[in-house]
Design a protein around this motif. Structure first.
Motif, PDB file in Angstrom:
ATOM      1  N   HIS A  32     -46.105  65.707  67.586  1.00 36.92           N
ATOM      2  CA  HIS A  32     -46.429  65.947  65.994  1.00 36.92           C
ATOM      3  C   HIS A  32     -45.126  66.476  64.453  1.00 36.92           C
ATOM      4  CE1 HIS A  32     -50.757  65.685  67.793  1.00 36.92           C
ATOM      5  NE2 HIS A  32     -50.722  64.801  66.958  1.00 36.92           N
ATOM      6  N   SER A  33     -45.084  66.719  63.486  1.00 43.38           N
ATOM      7  CA  SER A  33     -44.593  67.623  62.892  1.00 43.38           C
ATOM      8  C   SER A  33     -44.834  68.220  62.259  1.00 43.38           C
ATOM      9  CB  SER A  33     -43.604  66.810  61.909  1.00 43.38           C
ATOM     10  OG  SER A  33     -44.877  66.332  61.129  1.00 43.38           O
ATOM     11  N   ILE A  34     -44.083  69.033  62.161  1.00 45.04           N
ATOM     12  CA  ILE A  34     -45.293  71.020  61.582  1.00 45.04           C
ATOM     13  C   ILE A  34     -44.312  70.818  60.030  1.00 45.04           C
ATOM     14  CG2 ILE A  34     -46.308  71.596  63.311  1.00 45.04           C
ATOM     15  CD1 ILE A  34     -44.018  73.889  63.080  1.00 45.04           C
ATOM     16  N   GLY A  35     -44.742  71.671  59.722  1.00 43.74           N
ATOM     17  CA  GLY A  35     -44.513  71.986  57.812  1.00 43.74           C
ATOM     18  C   GLY A  35     -44.742  72.719  56.666  1.00 43.74           C
ATOM     19  N   TRP A  36     -43.915  73.518  55.619  1.00 41.90           N
ATOM     20  CA  TRP A  36     -44.649  73.922  55.472  1.00 41.90           C
ATOM     21  C   TRP A  36     -44.119  73.619  53.124  1.00 41.90           C
ATOM     22  CZ3 TRP A  36     -47.116  78.326  55.763  1.00 41.90           C
ATOM     23  CH2 TRP A  36     -47.597  79.181  56.807  1.00 41.90           C
ATOM     24  N   PHE A  37     -45.024  73.644  52.870  1.00 43.95           N
ATOM     25  CA  PHE A  37     -45.182  73.248  51.569  1.00 43.95           C
ATOM     26  C   PHE A  37     -45.045  73.960  50.221  1.00 43.95           C
ATOM     27  CE2 PHE A  37     -44.209  68.695  52.586  1.00 43.95           C
ATOM     28  CZ  PHE A  37     -44.444  68.794  54.102  1.00 43.95           C
ATOM     29  N   ARG A  38     -44.476  73.967  49.264  1.00 50.30           N
ATOM     30  CA  ARG A  38     -45.387  74.431  48.317  1.00 50.30           C
ATOM     31  C   ARG A  38     -45.477  73.995  46.921  1.00 50.30           C
ATOM     32  NH1 ARG A  38     -39.577  78.212  47.614  1.00 50.30           N
ATOM     33  NH2 ARG A  38     -38.534  76.829  46.554  1.00 50.30           N
ATOM     34  N   GLN A  39     -46.396  74.903  45.675  1.00 51.60           N
ATOM     35  CA  GLN A  39     -46.343  74.219  45.060  1.00 51.60           C
ATOM     36  C   GLN A  39     -46.633  75.529  43.651  1.00 51.60           C
ATOM     37  OE1 GLN A  39     -50.028  72.113  44.365  1.00 51.60           O
ATOM     38  NE2 GLN A  39     -48.690  71.091  42.411  1.00 51.60           N
ATOM     39  N   ALA A  40     -45.565  75.796  42.808  1.00 49.31           N
ATOM     40  CA  ALA A  40     -45.118  76.564  41.785  1.00 49.31           C
ATOM     41  C   ALA A  40     -46.260  75.974  40.437  1.00 49.31           C
ATOM     42  CB  ALA A  40     -43.973  76.571  41.434  1.00 49.31           C
ATOM     43  N   PRO A  41     -46.821  77.069  40.033  1.00 49.92           N
ATOM     44  CA  PRO A  41     -47.404  76.370  38.356  1.00 49.92           C
ATOM     45  C   PRO A  41     -47.010  75.124  38.172  1.00 49.92           C
ATOM     46  CG  PRO A  41     -46.898  79.042  38.495  1.00 49.92           C
ATOM     47  CD  PRO A  41     -46.531  78.412  39.473  1.00 49.92           C
ATOM     48  N   GLY A  42     -46.841  74.521  36.968  1.00 50.64           N
ATOM     49  CA  GLY A  42     -46.303  73.486  36.401  1.00 50.64           C
ATOM     50  C   GLY A  42     -45.751  72.314  36.885  1.00 50.64           C
ATOM     51  N   LYS A  43     -45.461  72.636  38.697  1.00 52.04           N
ATOM     52  CA  LYS A  43     -44.607  71.676  39.513  1.00 52.04           C
ATOM     53  C   LYS A  43     -45.014  71.231  40.363  1.00 52.04           C
ATOM     54  CE  LYS A  43     -40.228  74.915  38.773  1.00 52.04           C
ATOM     55  NZ  LYS A  43     -39.327  75.402  39.395  1.00 52.04           N
ATOM     56  N   GLU A  44     -44.367  69.884  40.952  1.00 49.66           N
ATOM     57  CA  GLU A  44     -44.443  69.096  41.859  1.00 49.66           C
ATOM     58  C   GLU A  44     -45.031  69.873  43.555  1.00 49.66           C
ATOM     59  OE1 GLU A  44     -44.169  64.428  40.325  1.00 49.66           O
ATOM     60  OE2 GLU A  44     -43.289  65.144  42.114  1.00 49.66           O
ATOM     61  N   ARG A  45     -45.106  69.487  44.369  1.00 52.07           N
ATOM     62  CA  ARG A  45     -45.449  70.017  45.560  1.00 52.07           C
ATOM     63  C   ARG A  45     -44.133  69.465  46.773  1.00 52.07           C
ATOM     64  NH1 ARG A  45     -51.122  69.983  49.109  1.00 52.07           N
ATOM     65  NH2 ARG A  45     -50.479  68.015  48.989  1.00 52.07           N
ATOM     66  N   GLU A  46     -43.831  70.521  46.931  1.00 46.64           N
ATOM     67  CA  GLU A  46     -42.123  70.068  47.225  1.00 46.64           C
ATOM     68  C   GLU A  46     -42.295  70.936  48.889  1.00 46.64           C
ATOM     69  OE1 GLU A  46     -38.373  71.774  46.318  1.00 46.64           O
ATOM     70  OE2 GLU A  46     -39.931  73.939  46.141  1.00 46.64           O
ATOM     71  N   GLY A  47     -41.343  70.081  50.043  1.00 47.27           N
ATOM     72  CA  GLY A  47     -41.405  69.766  50.970  1.00 47.27           C
ATOM     73  C   GLY A  47     -40.217  71.219  51.770  1.00 47.27           C
ATOM     74  N   VAL A  48     -40.800  72.547  51.284  1.00 48.25           N
ATOM     75  CA  VAL A  48     -40.005  73.592  52.163  1.00 48.25           C
ATOM     76  C   VAL A  48     -39.370  73.488  53.215  1.00 48.25           C
ATOM     77  CG1 VAL A  48     -39.707  75.992  52.253  1.00 48.25           C
ATOM     78  CG2 VAL A  48     -41.313  75.356  50.588  1.00 48.25           C
ATOM     79  N   SER A  49     -40.007  72.898  54.404  1.00 49.64           N
ATOM     80  CA  SER A  49     -39.385  74.006  56.378  1.00 49.64           C
ATOM     81  C   SER A  49     -40.169  72.039  56.477  1.00 49.64           C
ATOM     82  CB  SER A  49     -38.855  74.969  56.174  1.00 49.64           C
ATOM     83  OG  SER A  49     -38.493  74.715  57.949  1.00 49.64           O
ATOM     84  N   CYS A  50     -39.771  71.866  57.753  1.00 49.95           N
ATOM     85  CA  CYS A  50     -40.373  71.039  58.286  1.00 49.95           C
ATOM     86  C   CYS A  50     -39.681  71.231  60.011  1.00 49.95           C
ATOM     87  CB  CYS A  50     -40.858  69.842  58.096  1.00 49.95           C
ATOM     88  SG  CYS A  50     -41.551  70.121  55.537  1.00 49.95           S
ATOM     89  N   ILE A  51     -40.578  70.868  60.727  1.00 44.54           N
ATOM     90  CA  ILE A  51     -39.713  70.244  62.343  1.00 44.54           C
ATOM     91  C   ILE A  51     -40.861  69.100  62.789  1.00 44.54           C
ATOM     92  CG2 ILE A  51     -39.557  71.146  64.279  1.00 44.54           C
ATOM     93  CD1 ILE A  51     -39.229  74.218  63.785  1.00 44.54           C
ATOM     94  N   SER A  52     -39.580  68.342  63.012  1.00 39.06           N
ATOM     95  CA  SER A  52     -39.866  66.942  63.949  1.00 39.06           C
ATOM     96  C   SER A  52     -39.938  68.007  65.638  1.00 39.06           C
ATOM     97  CB  SER A  52     -38.997  66.006  63.855  1.00 39.06           C
ATOM     98  OG  SER A  52     -39.865  65.246  64.781  1.00 39.06           O
ATOM     99  N   SER A  53     -40.960  66.889  66.404  1.00 37.30           N
ATOM    100  CA  SER A  53     -41.540  67.556  67.300  1.00 37.30           C
ATOM    101  C   SER A  53     -39.873  66.121  68.526  1.00 37.30           C
ATOM    102  CB  SER A  53     -42.526  67.023  68.340  1.00 37.30           C
ATOM    103  OG  SER A  53     -43.242  65.981  68.450  1.00 37.30           O
ATOM    104  N   PHE A  54     -39.898  65.322  67.706  1.00 40.20           N
ATOM    105  CA  PHE A  54     -39.012  63.892  68.166  1.00 40.20           C
ATOM    106  C   PHE A  54     -37.714  64.953  69.126  1.00 40.20           C
ATOM    107  CE2 PHE A  54     -41.626  60.776  67.843  1.00 40.20           C
ATOM    108  CZ  PHE A  54     -41.665  59.548  66.806  1.00 40.20           C
TER     109      PHE A  54
END
Length: 127
Positions: A32-54
């Motif tokens: 699998h992969s894991i990740g952290w995303f964030r959404q600031a007020p008035g903005k779209e959610r964005e990927g902050v940091s992710c890791i792939s187990s591949f």
């Protein structure tokens, strides 16, 4: 059933640090992969940091490179995001997620590749 529970958010002054944790159940990192995303007020959610187990490929969005570190503890089934030198622009609701590893590389972290999401935790950086 995969479940994710994020914690560790809060309020901090600029330059401060926080560590977010995400307890997982019904899930193993391998395959699998894991990740952290964030959404600031008035903005779209964005990927902050992710890791792939591949291949262990790790992605950081440019604005957090050198300040944030993502990790996964297999023994505790917990993913973490250590956030240092926090800035007001880091203020957002942060979400942990898991998904398919092919949607993560050093250059991208595809939100649509994430299949399970935890509830968000608020991070506020303000003086």
């Amino acid at each position: 059933e995969v479940q994710l529970q994020a914690s560790g958010g809060g309020s901090v002054q600029p330059g401060g640090s926080l560590e977010l944790s995400c307890a997982t159940s019904g899930f193993t990192f391998n395959g699998h992969s894991i990740g952290w995303f964030r959404q600031a007020p008035g903005k779209e959610r964005e990927g902050v940091s992710c890791i792939s187990s591949f291949d262990g490929s790790t992605y950081y969005t440019d604005s957090v490179k050198g300040r944030f570190t993502i990790s996964y503890d297999n023994a505790k089934n917990t993913m973490s995001l250590q956030m240092n030198s926090l800035k007001p622009e880091d203020t957002a609701v942060y979400y942990c997620a898991t998904g398919r590893p092919q949607y993560v590389s050093r250059f991208y972290c595809r939100e649509y590749g994430m299949d399970y999401w935890g509830k968000g935790t608020q991070v506020t950086v303000s003086s």
